[in-house]
Write a protein that holds these residues in place. Structure first.
Motif, PDB file in Angstrom:
ATOM      1  N   LEU A  28     -49.943   1.761-102.531  1.00 12.23           N
ATOM      2  CA  LEU A  28     -50.481   0.879-103.561  1.00 12.23           C
ATOM      3  C   LEU A  28     -51.692   0.158-102.971  1.00 12.23           C
ATOM      4  O   LEU A  28     -51.543  -0.653-102.041  1.00 12.23           O
ATOM      5  CB  LEU A  28     -49.421  -0.144-103.995  1.00 12.23           C
ATOM      6  CG  LEU A  28     -48.072   0.452-104.416  1.00 12.23           C
ATOM      7  CD1 LEU A  28     -47.064  -0.662-104.705  1.00 12.23           C
ATOM      8  CD2 LEU A  28     -48.230   1.368-105.614  1.00 12.23           C
ATOM      9  N   GLN A  49     -45.497  -7.668-104.825  1.00 15.06           N
ATOM     10  CA  GLN A  49     -45.122  -6.741-105.891  1.00 15.06           C
ATOM     11  C   GLN A  49     -44.647  -7.492-107.136  1.00 15.06           C
ATOM     12  O   GLN A  49     -44.940  -7.078-108.258  1.00 15.06           O
ATOM     13  CB  GLN A  49     -44.050  -5.763-105.383  1.00 15.06           C
ATOM     14  CG  GLN A  49     -44.640  -4.758-104.393  1.00 15.06           C
ATOM     15  CD  GLN A  49     -43.607  -3.789-103.852  1.00 15.06           C
ATOM     16  OE1 GLN A  49     -42.650  -4.169-103.193  1.00 15.06           O
ATOM     17  NE2 GLN A  49     -43.807  -2.520-104.121  1.00 15.06           N
ATOM     18  N   TRP A 109     -47.767  -8.721-108.891  1.00 13.40           N
ATOM     19  CA  TRP A 109     -48.371  -7.619-109.649  1.00 13.40           C
ATOM     20  C   TRP A 109     -47.626  -7.391-110.963  1.00 13.40           C
ATOM     21  O   TRP A 109     -48.217  -7.230-112.017  1.00 13.40           O
ATOM     22  CB  TRP A 109     -48.355  -6.331-108.826  1.00 13.40           C
ATOM     23  CG  TRP A 109     -49.418  -6.242-107.767  1.00 13.40           C
ATOM     24  CD1 TRP A 109     -50.621  -6.887-107.752  1.00 13.40           C
ATOM     25  CD2 TRP A 109     -49.375  -5.444-106.585  1.00 13.40           C
ATOM     26  NE1 TRP A 109     -51.329  -6.528-106.627  1.00 13.40           N
ATOM     27  CE2 TRP A 109     -50.593  -5.641-105.891  1.00 13.40           C
ATOM     28  CE3 TRP A 109     -48.435  -4.574-106.048  1.00 13.40           C
ATOM     29  CZ2 TRP A 109     -50.890  -5.007-104.691  1.00 13.40           C
ATOM     30  CZ3 TRP A 109     -48.717  -3.932-104.847  1.00 13.40           C
ATOM     31  CH2 TRP A 109     -49.937  -4.151-104.182  1.00 13.40           C
ATOM     32  N   THR A 140     -50.260  -5.848-113.688  1.00  7.95           N
ATOM     33  CA  THR A 140     -51.354  -5.204-112.952  1.00  7.95           C
ATOM     34  C   THR A 140     -51.250  -3.687-113.031  1.00  7.95           C
ATOM     35  O   THR A 140     -50.185  -3.121-112.778  1.00  7.95           O
ATOM     36  CB  THR A 140     -51.319  -5.648-111.475  1.00  7.95           C
ATOM     37  OG1 THR A 140     -51.322  -7.075-111.424  1.00  7.95           O
ATOM     38  CG2 THR A 140     -52.508  -5.098-110.698  1.00  7.95           C
ATOM     39  N   LEU A 150     -51.789  -0.793-111.182  1.00  6.93           N
ATOM     40  CA  LEU A 150     -52.027  -0.449-109.778  1.00  6.93           C
ATOM     41  C   LEU A 150     -52.728   0.891-109.611  1.00  6.93           C
ATOM     42  O   LEU A 150     -53.154   1.233-108.511  1.00  6.93           O
ATOM     43  CB  LEU A 150     -50.701  -0.454-109.008  1.00  6.93           C
ATOM     44  CG  LEU A 150     -50.023  -1.824-108.923  1.00  6.93           C
ATOM     45  CD1 LEU A 150     -48.647  -1.714-108.300  1.00  6.93           C
ATOM     46  CD2 LEU A 150     -50.890  -2.814-108.164  1.00  6.93           C
TER      47      LEU A 150
END
Length: 198
Positions: free
Chosen positions: A158, A177, A180, A185, A187
């Motif tokens: 990631l 994480q 995110w 998000t 990724l």
């Protein structure tokens, strides 16, 4: 001892389809590392996946061990997924090969939660210089090998911006994480901005 790499390539092709391109990189004193490219046009917005082939040829050795065990030890390959057509991500091949060679070159054992940094953009103009190693098993299942060999794990990467990498060093992989996830998000967006870290 059976050659692991044909089995690894077969597992990648089973999970991701046939590669549409491949490149090989050899660094002084290391085994050859190939990077395979797979296109996935099945979902909304095409995704390109890059997978290393060669990192799992040797087990990763404990850097503190006096002698590296040629048989036992964790084995892994790296998988990076990005949205197609947004950036010139094919230049990521060299960065991935550098990361895949790091266990041989630097004596690293690459595990989920680790940060790997190439010290330059992952591809030209990329806002990322490092990656977070995620948990395996989602995209490509572990490849079981005959005893006493450890299975090959396919570790998703990631991409992290420098700010995210610095924040992760303080707060940990799990916290990043979660940040995110909370912010929705994407990724796989090769041009995304850093997630808000306040």
């Amino acid at each position: 001892m059976a050659d692991v790499l044909p089995l690894v390539e077969a597992r990648l092709c089973t999970a991701l389809g046939e590669p549409d391109a491949r490149a090989a990189v050899t660094f002084l004193g290391t085994d050859r590392i190939e990077v395979l490219r797979f296109r996935d046009d099945s979902r909304e917005g095409a995704v390109v996946r890059y997978a290393t082939l060669g990192m799992s040829a040797q087990p990763m050795a404990d850097p503190t061990a006096m002698v590296a065990d040629p048989v036992k030890g964790p084995r892994a390959e790296l998988v990076l997924s990005v949205r197609a057509g947004i950036a010139d991500t094919d230049k990521v091949l060299r960065s991935l090969a550098v990361l895949a060679a790091s266990p041989q070159v630097e004596g690293l054992i690459v595990t989920p939660g680790a940060s790997l940094d190439v010290g330059e953009p992952l591809w030209p103009g990329a806002p990322f210089t490092s990656v977070l190693v995620a948990e395996p098993g989602g995209l490509v299942e572990d490849l079981e090998l005959d005893e006493p060999l450890d299975p090959v794990r396919f570790l998703p990467l990631l991409p992290m911006t420098p700010n995210e990498a610095a924040w992760k060093r303080v707060h940990g992989a799990q916290a990043l994480q979660e940040r995110w996830l909370t912010n929705g998000t994407d990724l796989r967006d090769p041009s995304r901005r850093s997630v808000p870290l306040e």
